[in-house]
Design a protein around this motif. Sequence first.
Motif, mmCIF file in Angstrom:
data_model
loop_
_atom_site.group_PDB
_atom_site.id
_atom_site.type_symbol
_atom_site.label_atom_id
_atom_site.label_comp_id
_atom_site.label_asym_id
_atom_site.label_seq_id
_atom_site.Cartn_x
_atom_site.Cartn_y
_atom_site.Cartn_z
ATOM 1 N N ALA A 100 0.841 -1.201 0.000
ATOM 2 C CA ALA A 100 0.000 0.000 0.000
ATOM 3 C C ALA A 100 0.875 1.249 0.000
ATOM 4 O O ALA A 100 0.576 2.223 -0.722
ATOM 5 C CB ALA A 100 -0.922 -0.013 1.215
ATOM 6 N N MET A 127 2.344 1.708 -3.461
ATOM 7 C CA MET A 127 1.343 2.202 -4.399
ATOM 8 C C MET A 127 1.056 3.677 -4.156
ATOM 9 O O MET A 127 1.070 4.491 -5.095
ATOM 10 C CB MET A 127 0.069 1.386 -4.243
ATOM 11 C CG MET A 127 -0.965 1.697 -5.271
ATOM 12 S SD MET A 127 -2.479 0.852 -4.924
ATOM 13 C CE MET A 127 -3.102 1.829 -3.606
ATOM 14 N N LEU A 128 0.836 4.061 -2.877
ATOM 15 C CA LEU A 128 0.466 5.459 -2.601
ATOM 16 C C LEU A 128 1.652 6.389 -2.822
ATOM 17 O O LEU A 128 1.491 7.490 -3.351
ATOM 18 C CB LEU A 128 -0.069 5.584 -1.178
ATOM 19 C CG LEU A 128 -1.394 4.859 -0.953
ATOM 20 C CD1 LEU A 128 -1.797 4.945 0.503
ATOM 21 C CD2 LEU A 128 -2.472 5.451 -1.824
ATOM 22 N N GLY A 152 2.129 6.750 -6.453
ATOM 23 C CA GLY A 152 0.977 7.485 -6.961
ATOM 24 C C GLY A 152 1.125 8.978 -6.717
ATOM 25 O O GLY A 152 0.843 9.800 -7.597
ATOM 26 N N CYS A 176 3.447 2.264 -9.372
ATOM 27 C CA CYS A 176 2.163 2.337 -8.660
ATOM 28 C C CYS A 176 1.280 1.166 -9.065
ATOM 29 O O CYS A 176 0.665 0.511 -8.214
ATOM 30 C CB CYS A 176 1.512 3.673 -8.996
ATOM 31 S SG CYS A 176 -0.077 3.892 -8.273
ATOM 32 N N PHE A 177 1.237 0.848 -10.358
ATOM 33 C CA PHE A 177 0.400 -0.265 -10.815
ATOM 34 C C PHE A 177 0.955 -1.602 -10.364
ATOM 35 O O PHE A 177 0.186 -2.539 -10.123
ATOM 36 C CB PHE A 177 0.252 -0.225 -12.333
ATOM 37 C CG PHE A 177 -0.645 0.869 -12.793
ATOM 38 C CD1 PHE A 177 -1.622 1.374 -11.966
ATOM 39 C CD2 PHE A 177 -0.524 1.413 -14.052
ATOM 40 C CE1 PHE A 177 -2.447 2.390 -12.372
ATOM 41 C CE2 PHE A 177 -1.350 2.432 -14.474
ATOM 42 C CZ PHE A 177 -2.312 2.922 -13.637
ATOM 43 N N LEU A 185 -0.303 -1.975 -6.912
ATOM 44 C CA LEU A 185 -1.738 -2.265 -6.960
ATOM 45 C C LEU A 185 -1.971 -3.723 -7.343
ATOM 46 O O LEU A 185 -2.832 -4.393 -6.758
ATOM 47 C CB LEU A 185 -2.406 -1.334 -7.976
ATOM 48 C CG LEU A 185 -3.903 -1.400 -8.056
ATOM 49 C CD1 LEU A 185 -4.511 -1.010 -6.738
ATOM 50 C CD2 LEU A 185 -4.417 -0.502 -9.140
ATOM 51 N N LEU A 215 -1.517 -5.844 -4.421
ATOM 52 C CA LEU A 215 -2.671 -5.784 -3.522
ATOM 53 C C LEU A 215 -3.799 -6.674 -4.047
ATOM 54 O O LEU A 215 -4.478 -7.351 -3.270
ATOM 55 C CB LEU A 215 -3.168 -4.346 -3.393
ATOM 56 C CG LEU A 215 -2.344 -3.433 -2.502
ATOM 57 C CD1 LEU A 215 -3.000 -2.079 -2.399
ATOM 58 C CD2 LEU A 215 -2.204 -4.021 -1.127
ATOM 59 N N PHE A 216 -4.019 -6.680 -5.384
ATOM 60 C CA PHE A 216 -5.024 -7.580 -5.956
ATOM 61 C C PHE A 216 -4.700 -9.020 -5.608
ATOM 62 O O PHE A 216 -5.582 -9.802 -5.243
ATOM 63 C CB PHE A 216 -5.079 -7.431 -7.475
ATOM 64 C CG PHE A 216 -5.754 -6.186 -7.959
ATOM 65 C CD1 PHE A 216 -6.663 -5.521 -7.167
ATOM 66 C CD2 PHE A 216 -5.492 -5.672 -9.214
ATOM 67 C CE1 PHE A 216 -7.280 -4.376 -7.603
ATOM 68 C CE2 PHE A 216 -6.104 -4.527 -9.665
ATOM 69 C CZ PHE A 216 -7.002 -3.876 -8.858
ATOM 70 N N SER A 246 -3.009 -10.092 -3.074
ATOM 71 C CA SER A 246 -3.238 -10.350 -1.654
ATOM 72 C C SER A 246 -4.723 -10.563 -1.373
ATOM 73 O O SER A 246 -5.086 -11.100 -0.344
ATOM 74 C CB SER A 246 -2.704 -9.202 -0.818
ATOM 75 O OG SER A 246 -3.572 -8.096 -0.905
ATOM 76 N N ILE A 290 -6.847 -10.949 -12.045
ATOM 77 C CA ILE A 290 -6.912 -9.489 -12.197
ATOM 78 C C ILE A 290 -5.527 -8.881 -11.992
ATOM 79 O O ILE A 290 -5.133 -7.948 -12.694
ATOM 80 C CB ILE A 290 -7.934 -8.908 -11.198
ATOM 81 C CG1 ILE A 290 -9.330 -9.446 -11.496
ATOM 82 C CG2 ILE A 290 -7.959 -7.396 -11.250
ATOM 83 C CD1 ILE A 290 -9.870 -9.035 -12.825
ATOM 84 N N GLN A 308 -3.622 -6.724 -14.736
ATOM 85 C CA GLN A 308 -3.197 -5.360 -14.404
ATOM 86 C C GLN A 308 -1.771 -5.115 -14.892
ATOM 87 O O GLN A 308 -1.486 -4.092 -15.526
ATOM 88 C CB GLN A 308 -3.285 -5.188 -12.887
ATOM 89 C CG GLN A 308 -2.828 -3.872 -12.362
ATOM 90 C CD GLN A 308 -3.907 -2.831 -12.470
ATOM 91 O OE1 GLN A 308 -5.057 -3.161 -12.668
ATOM 92 N NE2 GLN A 308 -3.525 -1.585 -12.376
#
Lengths: 106, 167
Positions: free
Chosen positions: B10, B13-14, B17, B36-37, B40, B43-44, B46, B52, B56
């Motif tokens: 996280a 990513m942030l 971002g 960033c992607f 992300l 995270l998908f 996890s 997905i 991504q």
Amino acid sequence: MVTLGHYLIVSGLLFTIGFAGVLLRRNIIIIFMSLELMLNAANLSLVAFSRFRLSAAGMPNYNAQVFVFFIITVAAAEVAVGLAIIVALYRARQTTHVEDVSSLKF
Amino acid sequence: MSALLFWIFALIMLGFGAAVVINRNPIASALSLVMCFMGLSSLFMSLDAFFIGIIQVLVYAGAVMVLFLFIIMLLDLRVETRRKTNVVAVGGGAVVALAFFIQIFFVIGQLSAAKQPFPPLSSPKVDDVHSVGLLLFSNYNLPFQIIGVLVLVATIGVIVLSKRELR
């Protein structure tokens, strides 16, 4: 313990970063990247809800993941068309700065 | 362990971002968007959404970012020259974005489901490509075909837009 709320807050933060980028930046390409950030923040909360609400068989709810698949496809098409519009704009005006393109401004 | 990984990805990513918005060089912004992607997509994964996550990386980090870098280098954009910043507009934008996040924060705080942990899966074997594909070609067959037409329209539209002279 990571809960649904953690993922939703992170998704909201990512959306806010994208929103701030659209509001604060004046370069069309950066604005476009910020739009992608906002779309992906929506995807993250959809996938989090898909994992949270299990189906009857005890597996993630795959309807949300199909929806994310559609969003990714539409976003890819949108990037292609948007960048073509930016290239056409650059040919006509030699700028990617939004304040130089204000013919439609009231 | 999974909580630690959640926070690491996280933060990646942030952080990247925010770098997309802060960087003045468009190429640095585009490369930050790739990172960033990547965060992300982790995270998908996890969240047990492996299909997905892979999509991504393939679509965004592969196709979309190449398109962005290609356009940035084609237009030969340098670090943007500093212009006189409109303080009222920048301050107003920051206030609106902050107010928006505070709203989201309180709405999620009100949600009772947000405090519950994720329920365990019935089996550790997740065959999500199979399940998503089955749904895509049964329940969502019509939207899937409409998406196909949309991609065709986008392809033709891009070719028409990037022709040098429209007749």
